[in-house]
Scaffold this motif. Structure first.
Motif, PDB file in Angstrom:
ATOM      1  N   TYR A 206       0.856  -1.182   0.000  1.00 44.56           N
ATOM      2  CA  TYR A 206       0.000   0.000   0.000  1.00 44.56           C
ATOM      3  C   TYR A 206       0.897   1.239   0.000  1.00 44.56           C
ATOM      4  N   THR A 207       0.839   2.052  -1.050  1.00 46.52           N
ATOM      5  CA  THR A 207       1.606   3.289  -1.122  1.00 46.52           C
ATOM      6  C   THR A 207       0.646   4.467  -1.040  1.00 46.52           C
ATOM      7  N   PHE A 208       0.797   5.258   0.016  1.00 40.95           N
ATOM      8  CA  PHE A 208      -0.112   6.377   0.267  1.00 40.95           C
ATOM      9  C   PHE A 208       0.272   7.558  -0.631  1.00 40.95           C
ATOM     10  N   GLU A 209      -0.482   7.731  -1.708  1.00 36.44           N
ATOM     11  CA  GLU A 209      -0.238   8.832  -2.622  1.00 36.44           C
ATOM     12  C   GLU A 209      -1.161  10.000  -2.287  1.00 36.44           C
ATOM     13  N   ASN A 210      -1.134  11.030  -3.124  1.00 34.66           N
ATOM     14  CA  ASN A 210      -1.841  12.254  -2.776  1.00 34.66           C
ATOM     15  C   ASN A 210      -3.351  12.062  -2.631  1.00 34.66           C
ATOM     16  N   SER A 211      -3.969  11.433  -3.616  1.00 26.38           N
ATOM     17  CA  SER A 211      -5.428  11.329  -3.608  1.00 26.38           C
ATOM     18  C   SER A 211      -5.948   9.900  -3.505  1.00 26.38           C
ATOM     19  N   ALA A 212      -5.055   8.921  -3.476  1.00 28.26           N
ATOM     20  CA  ALA A 212      -5.476   7.517  -3.386  1.00 28.26           C
ATOM     21  C   ALA A 212      -4.294   6.654  -2.944  1.00 28.26           C
ATOM     22  N   VAL A 213      -4.590   5.407  -2.630  1.00 28.17           N
ATOM     23  CA  VAL A 213      -3.555   4.437  -2.272  1.00 28.17           C
ATOM     24  C   VAL A 213      -3.268   3.565  -3.496  1.00 28.17           C
ATOM     25  N   ALA A 214      -1.989   3.456  -3.860  1.00 29.30           N
ATOM     26  CA  ALA A 214      -1.590   2.548  -4.938  1.00 29.30           C
ATOM     27  C   ALA A 214      -1.456   1.150  -4.344  1.00 29.30           C
ATOM     28  N   TYR A 215      -2.345   0.262  -4.739  1.00 29.88           N
ATOM     29  CA  TYR A 215      -2.400  -1.095  -4.193  1.00 29.88           C
ATOM     30  C   TYR A 215      -1.758  -2.061  -5.178  1.00 29.88           C
ATOM     31  N   ARG A 216      -0.783  -2.838  -4.685  1.00 28.90           N
ATOM     32  CA  ARG A 216      -0.086  -3.794  -5.541  1.00 28.90           C
ATOM     33  C   ARG A 216       0.017  -5.128  -4.800  1.00 28.90           C
ATOM     34  N   VAL A 217      -0.004  -6.226  -5.549  1.00 30.81           N
ATOM     35  CA  VAL A 217       0.141  -7.569  -4.988  1.00 30.81           C
ATOM     36  C   VAL A 217       1.364  -8.230  -5.615  1.00 30.81           C
ATOM     37  N   TYR A 218       2.216  -8.807  -4.754  1.00 27.96           N
ATOM     38  CA  TYR A 218       3.416  -9.506  -5.214  1.00 27.96           C
ATOM     39  C   TYR A 218       3.330 -10.960  -4.779  1.00 27.96           C
ATOM     40  N   LYS A 220       5.637 -14.333  -4.649  1.00 26.79           N
ATOM     41  CA  LYS A 220       7.028 -14.779  -4.714  1.00 26.79           C
ATOM     42  C   LYS A 220       7.927 -13.686  -5.268  1.00 26.79           C
ATOM     43  N   GLY A 221       7.645 -12.453  -4.849  1.00 28.55           N
ATOM     44  CA  GLY A 221       8.450 -11.306  -5.249  1.00 28.55           C
ATOM     45  C   GLY A 221       8.102 -10.722  -6.600  1.00 28.55           C
ATOM     46  N   LYS A 222       7.187 -11.353  -7.332  1.00 28.87           N
ATOM     47  CA  LYS A 222       6.828 -10.894  -8.669  1.00 28.87           C
ATOM     48  C   LYS A 222       5.506 -10.125  -8.632  1.00 28.87           C
ATOM     49  N   LEU A 223       5.501  -8.948  -9.280  1.00 22.99           N
ATOM     50  CA  LEU A 223       4.301  -8.124  -9.320  1.00 22.99           C
ATOM     51  C   LEU A 223       3.198  -8.806 -10.116  1.00 22.99           C
ATOM     52  N   MET A 224       2.004  -8.897  -9.518  1.00 28.40           N
ATOM     53  CA  MET A 224       0.829  -9.435 -10.198  1.00 28.40           C
ATOM     54  C   MET A 224       0.021  -8.251 -10.740  1.00 28.40           C
ATOM     55  N   SER A 225       0.275  -7.913 -11.987  1.00 23.49           N
ATOM     56  CA  SER A 225      -0.292  -6.688 -12.571  1.00 23.49           C
ATOM     57  C   SER A 225      -1.816  -6.700 -12.589  1.00 23.49           C
ATOM     58  N   SER A 226      -2.401  -7.866 -12.720  1.00 21.85           N
ATOM     59  CA  SER A 226      -3.870  -7.942 -12.804  1.00 21.85           C
ATOM     60  C   SER A 226      -4.550  -7.483 -11.518  1.00 21.85           C
ATOM     61  N   TYR A 227      -3.807  -7.460 -10.397  1.00 18.51           N
ATOM     62  CA  TYR A 227      -4.377  -7.031  -9.127  1.00 18.51           C
ATOM     63  C   TYR A 227      -4.074  -5.566  -8.816  1.00 18.51           C
ATOM     64  N   SER A 228      -3.294  -4.921  -9.647  1.00 19.86           N
ATOM     65  CA  SER A 228      -2.890  -3.536  -9.385  1.00 19.86           C
ATOM     66  C   SER A 228      -4.061  -2.581  -9.613  1.00 19.86           C
ATOM     67  N   ARG A 229      -4.285  -1.705  -8.641  1.00 21.20           N
ATOM     68  CA  ARG A 229      -5.332  -0.697  -8.777  1.00 21.20           C
ATOM     69  C   ARG A 229      -5.134   0.367  -7.709  1.00 21.20           C
ATOM     70  N   ASN A 230      -5.881   1.450  -7.830  1.00 22.84           N
ATOM     71  CA  ASN A 230      -5.870   2.496  -6.816  1.00 22.84           C
ATOM     72  C   ASN A 230      -7.072   2.322  -5.900  1.00 22.84           C
ATOM     73  N   LYS A 231      -6.847   2.492  -4.612  1.00 23.06           N
ATOM     74  CA  LYS A 231      -7.924   2.420  -3.623  1.00 23.06           C
ATOM     75  C   LYS A 231      -8.197   3.815  -3.084  1.00 23.06           C
ATOM     76  N   ALA A 232      -9.471   4.196  -3.062  1.00 25.52           N
ATOM     77  CA  ALA A 232      -9.839   5.506  -2.527  1.00 25.52           C
ATOM     78  C   ALA A 232      -9.658   5.521  -1.015  1.00 25.52           C
ATOM     79  N   TYR A 233      -9.236   6.660  -0.477  1.00 21.19           N
ATOM     80  CA  TYR A 233      -9.146   6.807   0.974  1.00 21.19           C
ATOM     81  C   TYR A 233     -10.546   6.767   1.580  1.00 21.19           C
ATOM     82  N   THR A 234     -10.631   6.184   2.751  1.00 18.07           N
ATOM     83  CA  THR A 234     -11.903   6.213   3.475  1.00 18.07           C
ATOM     84  C   THR A 234     -12.261   7.658   3.803  1.00 18.07           C
ATOM     85  N   ASN A 235     -11.271   8.423   4.242  1.00 21.24           N
ATOM     86  CA  ASN A 235     -11.400   9.870   4.422  1.00 21.24           C
ATOM     87  C   ASN A 235     -10.018  10.452   4.695  1.00 21.24           C
TER      88      ASN A 235
END
Length: 278
Positions: A206-218, A220-235
């Motif tokens: 979870y990377t806390f960016e300015n307007s959303a969280v960049a969510y990534r799934v790895y 065995k150390g490899k990025l799973m691009s199909s799961y990558s998305r931005n999550k809106a902040y609760t507030n």
């Protein structure tokens, strides 16, 4: 005479049909009811169903409406949306001035244990201003079934634990009837958190960016691009950003604060949360 006989027969048939319909309608047909309360700054309330078996509440919707944008409040609300992937958990907000709407289609309550006959719909604390909480619910008992119970001044809907840079926290529910463990992560822009998914270098990031969280799934150390998305902040509040994370199980696994401190909030009531820090 023939017309009179036909009319008498028709009237008798109507009476018989009415009797059949009356006999087939349940004595405790479901009714829709509403309960409301205005809560002022410094007050904490539990919204309770004190007798689940008697009140027979099958579904409900909780609305929280702040008086204005200066209002700030914390709340936890039982959440069990309809759907195959849904699970009994809690929706939580911290230091928000936004309205909240939570529909509990299954009529599930936050209970001390699965067998408890009383349960909580919500715990809410107003820190500034005032809010109105409204519950629209369906009941088969024909009686009012929602109670607003004021808590002591020191009670809060959530507790907190802070994790410094490089430290990890694990949350495990030891009580309640909930399946998914709810936790809020609070951090500033640029913060990175990692939640382990196994012992083979698999994790969520979870990377806390300015307007959303960049969510990534790895995996065995490899990025799973199909799961990558931005999550809106609760507030958000000032420079802080809040993200509600509902783990799919009763434990969150270890969550590491990679590059800067993170504050975690978790429910105070019924869940019996065990917190480990390493």
């Amino acid at each position: 005479m023939r017309e009179k006989k036909v009319f008498k027969w028709f009237a008798a048939a109507l009476i018989a049909a009415a009797a059949i319909i009356t006999a087939t309608v349940p004595a405790s047909a479901a009714t829709r009811r509403r309960a409301t309360l205005t809560i002022s700054a410094g007050q904490t309330y539990h919204v309770l169903n004190k007798s689940i078996g008697t009140n027979k509440i099958t579904a409900y919707t909780v609305y929280v409406t702040p008086a204005n944008t200066r209002t700030r409040y914390d709340a936890v609300i039982a959440s069990y949306p309809r759907g195959k992937s849904s699970q009994p958990t809690e929706y939580m907000v911290r230091s928000t001035n936004k309205g909240v709407y939570v529909n509990n289609a299954a009529g599930t309550f936050i209970k001390q244990s699965a067998g408890s006959n009383s349960g909580m719909l919500s715990c809410i604390r107003v820190n500034r201003g005032s809010v109105t909480i409204r519950v629209d619910y369906t009941t088969q008992s024909g009686k009012a079934g929602i109670s607003f119970v004021k808590q002591r001044a020191s009670h809060r809907p959530m507790k907190l634990v802070k994790a410094a840079k490089g430290r990890s926290v694990n949350f495990t529910m030891t009580g309640s009837n909930l399946t998914g463990a709810p936790v809020i992560m609070s951090a500033k822009r640029g913060t990175v958190a990692r939640r382990t998914l196994g012992s083979n270098n698999s994790f969520e990031q979870y990377t806390f960016e300015n307007s959303a969280v960049a969510y990534r799934v790895y995996y065995k150390g490899k990025l799973m691009s199909s799961y990558s998305r931005n999550k809106a902040y609760t507030n958000t509040y000032s420079s802080l950003r809040y993200l509600l994370m509902n783990a799919p199980k009763r434990t969150t696994n270890w969550i590491q604060s990679v590059n800067t401190a993170i504050t975690f909030f978790y429910p105070s009531d019924y869940v019996g949360m065990k917190v480990q820090v390493r």
